[in-house]
Design a protein around this motif. Structure first.
Motif, PDB file in Angstrom:
ATOM      1  N   GLU A 226      43.454  30.733  79.684  1.00 34.73           N
ATOM      2  CA  GLU A 226      42.214  30.045  80.061  1.00 34.73           C
ATOM      3  C   GLU A 226      42.333  28.546  79.815  1.00 34.73           C
ATOM      4  OE1 GLU A 226      38.948  31.900  78.061  1.00 34.73           O
ATOM      5  OE2 GLU A 226      39.073  33.740  79.239  1.00 34.73           O
ATOM      6  N   ALA A 227      43.012  28.162  78.742  1.00 29.45           N
ATOM      7  CA  ALA A 227      43.208  26.741  78.445  1.00 29.45           C
ATOM      8  C   ALA A 227      44.049  26.077  79.532  1.00 29.45           C
ATOM      9  CB  ALA A 227      43.879  26.580  77.084  1.00 29.45           C
ATOM     10  N   LYS A 228      45.071  26.775  79.984  1.00 29.52           N
ATOM     11  CA  LYS A 228      45.930  26.233  81.037  1.00 29.52           C
ATOM     12  C   LYS A 228      45.152  26.068  82.346  1.00 29.52           C
ATOM     13  CE  LYS A 228      50.408  28.001  79.454  1.00 29.52           C
ATOM     14  NZ  LYS A 228      51.520  28.917  79.787  1.00 29.52           N
ATOM     15  N   ILE A 229      44.340  27.072  82.664  1.00 32.23           N
ATOM     16  CA  ILE A 229      43.592  27.048  83.920  1.00 32.23           C
ATOM     17  C   ILE A 229      42.452  26.036  83.871  1.00 32.23           C
ATOM     18  CG2 ILE A 229      42.061  28.403  85.416  1.00 32.23           C
ATOM     19  CD1 ILE A 229      43.770  30.869  84.606  1.00 32.23           C
ATOM     20  N   ASN A 230      41.662  26.059  82.791  1.00 32.54           N
ATOM     21  CA  ASN A 230      40.449  25.240  82.718  1.00 32.54           C
ATOM     22  C   ASN A 230      40.719  23.782  82.373  1.00 32.54           C
ATOM     23  OD1 ASN A 230      38.925  27.530  83.276  1.00 32.54           O
ATOM     24  ND2 ASN A 230      38.640  28.041  81.127  1.00 32.54           N
ATOM     25  N   TYR A 231      41.807  23.521  81.638  1.00 33.87           N
ATOM     26  CA  TYR A 231      42.062  22.152  81.184  1.00 33.87           C
ATOM     27  C   TYR A 231      43.410  21.604  81.645  1.00 33.87           C
ATOM     28  CZ  TYR A 231      38.029  23.017  78.211  1.00 33.87           C
ATOM     29  OH  TYR A 231      36.766  23.313  77.761  1.00 33.87           O
ATOM     30  N   GLY A 232      44.164  22.401  82.380  1.00 36.10           N
ATOM     31  CA  GLY A 232      45.448  21.931  82.899  1.00 36.10           C
ATOM     32  C   GLY A 232      46.441  21.566  81.813  1.00 36.10           C
ATOM     33  N   LYS A 233      46.386  22.272  80.689  1.00 37.49           N
ATOM     34  CA  LYS A 233      47.246  21.935  79.555  1.00 37.49           C
ATOM     35  C   LYS A 233      48.682  22.428  79.753  1.00 37.49           C
ATOM     36  CE  LYS A 233      44.011  20.008  77.075  1.00 37.49           C
ATOM     37  NZ  LYS A 233      44.025  18.550  76.862  1.00 37.49           N
ATOM     38  N   LYS A 234      49.636  21.550  79.461  1.00 43.28           N
ATOM     39  CA  LYS A 234      51.041  21.925  79.393  1.00 43.28           C
ATOM     40  C   LYS A 234      51.388  22.101  77.919  1.00 43.28           C
ATOM     41  CE  LYS A 234      52.474  19.605  83.644  1.00 43.28           C
ATOM     42  NZ  LYS A 234      53.388  18.593  84.251  1.00 43.28           N
ATOM     43  N   LEU A 235      51.771  23.300  77.557  1.00 49.11           N
ATOM     44  CA  LEU A 235      51.903  23.658  76.155  1.00 49.11           C
ATOM     45  C   LEU A 235      53.319  24.093  75.802  1.00 49.11           C
ATOM     46  CD1 LEU A 235      48.653  25.807  76.046  1.00 49.11           C
ATOM     47  CD2 LEU A 235      48.880  23.453  75.228  1.00 49.11           C
ATOM     48  N   ALA A 236      53.762  23.682  74.628  1.00 50.79           N
ATOM     49  CA  ALA A 236      55.050  24.145  74.118  1.00 50.79           C
ATOM     50  C   ALA A 236      54.966  25.635  73.814  1.00 50.79           C
ATOM     51  CB  ALA A 236      55.429  23.359  72.865  1.00 50.79           C
ATOM     52  N   ASP A 237      56.097  26.310  73.906  1.00 47.71           N
ATOM     53  CA  ASP A 237      56.134  27.759  73.703  1.00 47.71           C
ATOM     54  C   ASP A 237      55.696  28.190  72.304  1.00 47.71           C
ATOM     55  OD1 ASP A 237      57.080  27.977  76.260  1.00 47.71           O
ATOM     56  OD2 ASP A 237      59.171  28.074  75.670  1.00 47.71           O
ATOM     57  N   THR A 238      55.741  27.264  71.360  1.00 44.00           N
ATOM     58  CA  THR A 238      55.354  27.598  69.987  1.00 44.00           C
ATOM     59  C   THR A 238      53.912  28.089  69.888  1.00 44.00           C
ATOM     60  OG1 THR A 238      54.884  25.242  69.657  1.00 44.00           O
ATOM     61  CG2 THR A 238      57.014  26.067  68.866  1.00 44.00           C
ATOM     62  N   ILE A 239      53.072  27.763  70.880  1.00 46.96           N
ATOM     63  CA  ILE A 239      51.677  28.199  70.843  1.00 46.96           C
ATOM     64  C   ILE A 239      51.580  29.721  70.866  1.00 46.96           C
ATOM     65  CG2 ILE A 239      51.320  28.170  73.349  1.00 46.96           C
ATOM     66  CD1 ILE A 239      48.752  27.009  70.714  1.00 46.96           C
ATOM     67  N   TYR A 240      52.586  30.394  71.486  1.00 48.36           N
ATOM     68  CA  TYR A 240      52.572  31.854  71.553  1.00 48.36           C
ATOM     69  C   TYR A 240      52.900  32.490  70.202  1.00 48.36           C
ATOM     70  CZ  TYR A 240      52.450  31.138  76.579  1.00 48.36           C
ATOM     71  OH  TYR A 240      52.087  30.758  77.846  1.00 48.36           O
ATOM     72  N   ILE A 241      53.394  31.661  69.279  1.00 49.36           N
ATOM     73  CA  ILE A 241      53.671  32.134  67.918  1.00 49.36           C
ATOM     74  C   ILE A 241      52.529  31.718  66.993  1.00 49.36           C
ATOM     75  CG2 ILE A 241      55.311  32.137  66.016  1.00 49.36           C
ATOM     76  CD1 ILE A 241      56.520  33.170  68.629  1.00 49.36           C
ATOM     77  N   SER A 242      52.179  30.440  67.041  1.00 51.29           N
ATOM     78  CA  SER A 242      51.240  29.883  66.063  1.00 51.29           C
ATOM     79  C   SER A 242      49.813  30.394  66.243  1.00 51.29           C
ATOM     80  CB  SER A 242      51.250  28.350  66.115  1.00 51.29           C
ATOM     81  OG  SER A 242      50.754  27.861  67.349  1.00 51.29           O
ATOM     82  N   LEU A 243      49.371  30.534  67.500  1.00 54.43           N
ATOM     83  CA  LEU A 243      47.972  30.936  67.720  1.00 54.43           C
ATOM     84  C   LEU A 243      47.690  32.373  67.288  1.00 54.43           C
ATOM     85  CD1 LEU A 243      45.182  30.098  68.618  1.00 54.43           C
ATOM     86  CD2 LEU A 243      45.780  30.780  70.949  1.00 54.43           C
ATOM     87  N   PRO A 244      48.457  33.368  67.739  1.00 53.62           N
ATOM     88  CA  PRO A 244      48.170  34.737  67.271  1.00 53.62           C
ATOM     89  C   PRO A 244      48.319  34.882  65.766  1.00 53.62           C
ATOM     90  CG  PRO A 244      50.211  34.688  68.547  1.00 53.62           C
ATOM     91  CD  PRO A 244      49.551  33.369  68.738  1.00 53.62           C
ATOM     92  N   ASP A 245      49.282  34.165  65.187  1.00 48.73           N
ATOM     93  CA  ASP A 245      49.460  34.206  63.741  1.00 48.73           C
ATOM     94  C   ASP A 245      48.221  33.667  63.040  1.00 48.73           C
ATOM     95  OD1 ASP A 245      51.076  34.729  61.414  1.00 48.73           O
ATOM     96  OD2 ASP A 245      51.379  32.569  61.221  1.00 48.73           O
ATOM     97  N   HIS A 246      47.683  32.556  63.564  1.00 48.62           N
ATOM     98  CA  HIS A 246      46.480  31.968  62.960  1.00 48.62           C
ATOM     99  C   HIS A 246      45.274  32.897  63.114  1.00 48.62           C
ATOM    100  CE1 HIS A 246      43.754  28.799  61.585  1.00 48.62           C
ATOM    101  NE2 HIS A 246      42.911  29.333  62.459  1.00 48.62           N
ATOM    102  N   ILE A 247      45.098  33.458  64.305  1.00 54.75           N
ATOM    103  CA  ILE A 247      43.959  34.349  64.544  1.00 54.75           C
ATOM    104  C   ILE A 247      44.028  35.560  63.628  1.00 54.75           C
ATOM    105  CG2 ILE A 247      42.950  35.944  66.231  1.00 54.75           C
ATOM    106  CD1 ILE A 247      43.498  33.825  68.375  1.00 54.75           C
ATOM    107  N   ALA A 248      45.220  36.116  63.452  1.00 55.03           N
ATOM    108  CA  ALA A 248      45.380  37.270  62.551  1.00 55.03           C
ATOM    109  C   ALA A 248      44.971  36.898  61.126  1.00 55.03           C
ATOM    110  CB  ALA A 248      46.827  37.750  62.576  1.00 55.03           C
ATOM    111  N   ASN A 249      45.388  35.716  60.659  1.00 52.05           N
ATOM    112  CA  ASN A 249      45.036  35.275  59.312  1.00 52.05           C
ATOM    113  C   ASN A 249      43.545  34.989  59.192  1.00 52.05           C
ATOM    114  OD1 ASN A 249      47.576  35.374  58.039  1.00 52.05           O
ATOM    115  ND2 ASN A 249      48.184  33.452  58.989  1.00 52.05           N
ATOM    116  N   ALA A 250      42.953  34.399  60.238  1.00 50.18           N
ATOM    117  CA  ALA A 250      41.521  34.084  60.220  1.00 50.18           C
ATOM    118  C   ALA A 250      40.688  35.358  60.138  1.00 50.18           C
ATOM    119  CB  ALA A 250      41.145  33.284  61.464  1.00 50.18           C
TER     120      ALA A 250
END
Length: 296
Positions: free
Chosen positions: A99-123
């Protein structure tokens, strides 16, 4: 990109489906498999690995997500993550990232696929324990990273919708930083340091002119964008080369008060970071400060 994410592609492929065999079972719901071309994939789906062994043919009907890593380091980190957190957290993250890519046109490093789920799990784990982790940079993240904070808020809505858990707004700011990191290709600590530098420079300007920012103005957006990249240059110890002093002198003549403020910022950065601002850097900063102050 070195880590491609393909959403529900296999179920849409029909007769074009390429048979895959299991090469590693991560847990009951995630496996590593290879197709007949020896392309390796991480596959997620309820029961994909249950009662399976290496060499078994993958059950196509159970595949929910297909990850095709080509970067060995990212692939290993992702497989470790899959083995240690709920698959749901990975799927929530995938939805937020797409959704971030579609709605905001963000180009993101692949690390987001590691850091975000890890953060959500901890939260979610912290919420389960009744632990509230305050974010001291909440207000500044909302000011400096409006798009990323909006993505963080969207993530909280996804989490609430999927789990019923209402996470505090502090978490929206933490999630925003993960997207900032993924945009600049740096670590979370770097993004925090950049935010703190922006905060300190912003406060110097505000106190120097004794004004409040119009945070909805275009000039403020340009000013904050400049500060963001300026702060990155401070962290990475890079600088604009010295340029045309004649142009700087013209700017000083027109915006003498703003330039006095820039000199105060210069002294602060020299003292705290040992960072010397080039003449071009002083010029651009003076112009941006003049615009944002005059718009107040």
């Amino acid at each position: 990109m070195s880590f491609f994410i393909l959403i529900n592609t296999l179920k849409l492929m029909g007769k074009g489906y390429v048979e895959m065999k299991i090469v590693r079972i991560l847990n009951n719901n995630s496996i590593v498999a290879k197709d007949e071309n020896q392309q390796e994939f991480v596959l997620l789906g309820a029961g994909l690995g249950f009662n399976k062994v290496r060499g078994d043919v993958v059950d196509e009907a159970k595949i929910e997500k297909k990850f095709a890593p080509t970067d060995g380091k990212i692939a290993n980190q992702f497989m470790e993550l899959v083995n240690n957190i709920s698959m749901d957290c990975i799927l929530y993250s995938q939805q937020v990232i797409e959704e971030a890519k579609i709605n905001y046109g963000k180009k993101l490093a692949d690390t987001i696929y590691i850091s975000l789920p890890d953060h959500i799990a901890n939260a979610l784990e912290n919420a389960k324990k009744g632990m509230l982790i305050r974010n001291p940079l909440l207000h500044d993240i909302k000011r400096f990273y409006k798009d990323e904070y909006a993505i963080g808020e969207a993530a909280l809505r996804v989490i609430k919708e999927k789990t019923g858990v209402i996470l505090p707004t502090d978490e929206a700011a933490y999630i925003a930083l993960h997207f900032v990191n993924a945009e600049i290709g740096e670590t979370k600590d770097t993004a925090i340091e950049i935010t703190k530098i922006m905060q300190e420079i912003s406060n110097i300007v505000k106190n120097f002119f004794k004004v409040e920012y119009n945070e909805e103005s275009l000039n403020y957006y340009r000013y904050i964008t400049h500060l963001k990249f300026f702060a990155q240059r401070i962290i990475t110890r890079t600088n604009y080369p010295d340029g045309d002093d004649d142009l700087l002198n013209l700017v000083i003549k027109k915006h003498s008060r703003e330039y006095e403020c820039v000199l105060e910022i210069t002294d602060f950065l020299e003292e705290k970071f040992g960072y010397s601002i080039s003449s071009d850097e002083r010029l651009y900063l003076t112009v941006h400060i003049a615009r944002v102050v005059n718009a107040m």
